[in-house]
Design an enzyme around this catalytic site. Structure first.
Site, mmCIF file in Angstrom:
data_model
loop_
_atom_site.group_PDB
_atom_site.id
_atom_site.type_symbol
_atom_site.label_atom_id
_atom_site.label_comp_id
_atom_site.label_asym_id
_atom_site.label_seq_id
_atom_site.Cartn_x
_atom_site.Cartn_y
_atom_site.Cartn_z
ATOM 1 N N ARG A 153 -13.203 -3.759 -7.337
ATOM 2 C CA ARG A 153 -13.007 -4.355 -6.026
ATOM 3 C C ARG A 153 -14.326 -4.392 -5.263
ATOM 4 N NH1 ARG A 153 -9.115 -1.708 -1.404
ATOM 5 N NH2 ARG A 153 -10.886 -0.297 -1.232
ATOM 6 N N PHE A 207 0.844 -1.192 0.000
ATOM 7 C CA PHE A 207 0.000 0.000 0.000
ATOM 8 C C PHE A 207 0.887 1.253 0.000
ATOM 9 C CE2 PHE A 207 -2.883 3.199 1.856
ATOM 10 C CZ PHE A 207 -3.922 3.069 0.951
ATOM 11 N N ASP A 230 0.877 -4.586 8.394
ATOM 12 C CA ASP A 230 -0.254 -3.685 8.198
ATOM 13 C C ASP A 230 -1.515 -4.541 8.145
ATOM 14 O OD1 ASP A 230 -2.263 -2.015 7.190
ATOM 15 O OD2 ASP A 230 -0.855 -0.839 5.993
ATOM 16 N N TYR A 254 -11.472 2.462 10.501
ATOM 17 C CA TYR A 254 -12.647 2.863 9.731
ATOM 18 C C TYR A 254 -13.058 1.865 8.658
ATOM 19 C CZ TYR A 254 -8.785 4.667 6.843
ATOM 20 O OH TYR A 254 -7.616 4.803 6.141
ATOM 21 N N LYS A 255 -12.342 0.769 8.486
ATOM 22 C CA LYS A 255 -12.722 -0.216 7.472
ATOM 23 C C LYS A 255 -13.581 -1.301 8.112
ATOM 24 C CE LYS A 255 -8.862 1.012 4.546
ATOM 25 N NZ LYS A 255 -7.654 0.623 3.806
#
Length: 413
Positions: free
Chosen positions: A385, A141, A211, A236-237
């Protein structure tokens, strides 16, 4: 009944939902009408109890208690005495710890994933001694790569060595100090073997920084079981803490005494209100908390995490895999008719909680899907996605989504 829900769901799809031990959790979330939300791996849906918590924090804790809300001793209501703001990061850390296989004292909550990555890399490199190479997946990422690059600019003596994910194990050489990896790839959903890679790194004297942005809350993570050294993740995911929710940092207990706190803020001090002129770290991972807690966003995350309180994470993983199997099976006929290529591994041990496809016009296709009420995500250069959140998705959602995807692709063709 919405257009997306107008078609009759096959009996075998209904049967999967009828035997779902998590089906009751859906009612604990606010979900958009007339849409199927498949982007919880970017921003989780809002738990229903969050607005009331935020209202209470704003109107009572801030509005009435004001400065008194920082400490439990000044609370008027004994029931609220355990809700002081100073302890809020630790309460949230304890809830996160259960989901990632850590002790509460090994988790610090606050700041962003990027800032916590910087803290973890700086601490790990200090422990690595003279080894100045950070090894990472070439397609990791971007913010993880940026933080490593920024740290290198600051120190002037680091090498960020990027190799294909398949070649990571072969590059765990004696000059590598830190292995920086994301457990689940944000584009393809491919899941790395954390236990095996951590063991291989440890055998070479290499520290690990994982991560967990696409792992925590999607399935059980076992950081201590894998003997990971450091880890970071966002709130927040799959943790559903709201936009910009605070992130978390894991520091294995065995490193607490030796790992330096490079961002040594006053909230990480052993006695913040003593206002001492020299830094003395708080016990455990709390020392990695930097500044004043973000009370509103931390309170939202605190309440959001309660949806996991009665959940067996093994059920979460099994449902995630079932949703993925169903999605891929239903999409299979479309692959022969349209320029779609599955990029998510079919092997379940190698899969996170999303399904992704390549399409030459992925950006435009996703825009049409969102307009049709199928809210997925586009990732450059050509990835469609679709995130699968076991706590609020049903197999019927997946079926309706695939019918909609087929209709959009047919209309474009």
């Amino acid at each position: 009944m919405t257009t997306l829900q107008a078609q009759t769901v096959p009996a075998h799809i209904h049967a999967l939902d009828a035997h779902d031990p998590l089906r009751h959790k859906r009612e604990e979330f606010v979900l958009p009408e007339g849409a199927i939300y498949l982007d919880g791996n970017s921003l989780g849906a809002m738990p229903r109890r969050v607005p009331a918590r935020l209202s209470h924090v704003a109107s009572q804790e801030w509005g009435q208690q004001l400065i008194r809300s920082w400490t439990a001793q000044t609370r008027d209501d004994p029931a609220e005495a355990a809700q002081d703001w100073m302890a809020l990061p630790d309460r949230v850390a304890a809830k996160v710890a259960r989901l990632i296989g850590a002790g509460p004292h090994e988790v610090a909550v606050g700041d962003s994933t990027s800032v916590n990555t910087f803290k973890a890399l700086a601490a790990a490199l200090s422990l690595a001694g003279e080894r100045r190479v950070i090894l990472t997946d070439a397609d990791n990422f971007p913010t993880d790569l940026y933080m490593a690059q920024g740290l290198g600019t600051l120190t002037g003596d680091l090498e960020l060595r990027r190799v294909p994910a398949a070649d990571v194990a072969a590059n765990l050489t004696s000059d590598v100090g830190v292995l920086l990896l994301t457990e689940v790839d944000y584009r393809t959903g491919r899941r790395l073997d954390m236990a095996a890679l951590s063991e291989q790194a440890r055998a070479q004297g290499i520290l690990t920084v994982w991560d967990l942005a696409h792992s925590a809350g999607a399935f059980a993570v076992d950081l201590n079981g894998c003997r990971a050294d450091f880890a970071v993740g966002c709130g927040y995911k799959f943790l559903n803490g709201g936009p910009g929710a605070p992130a978390f940092l894991f520091v294995a207990e065995r490193h607490h005494a030796a790992a330096p706190v490079v961002l040594s803020g006053w909230m990480g001090h052993a006695d913040p209100f003593e206002m001492a002129r020299d830094y003395a770290p708080a016990p455990g991972a709390r020392r990695f908390v930097v500044g004043t807690p973000q009370v509103l966003s931390l309170s939202a995350l605190d309440t959001a995490l309660d949806v996991f309180a009665d959940v067996d994470l093994r059920d979460v993983r099994e449902k995630s895999l079932s949703l993925g199997r169903t999605f891929m099976a239903l999409m299979e006929p479309l692959l022969s008719r349209f320029p779609l290529t599955l990029v998510t591994p079919t092997a379940e041990v190698e899969r996170g909680s999303q399904v992704s496809y390549r399409h030459p016009q992925a950006r435009e296709v996703m825009a049409h899907l969102i307009a049709a009420g199928i809210i997925g995500d586009f990732r450059t250069p050509d990835i469609l996605r679709f995130g699968l959140t076991p706590l609020y998705h049903s197999h019927a959602d997946v079926w309706h989504a695939v019918q909609g995807i087929g209709a959009v692709l047919e209309a474009r063709a």
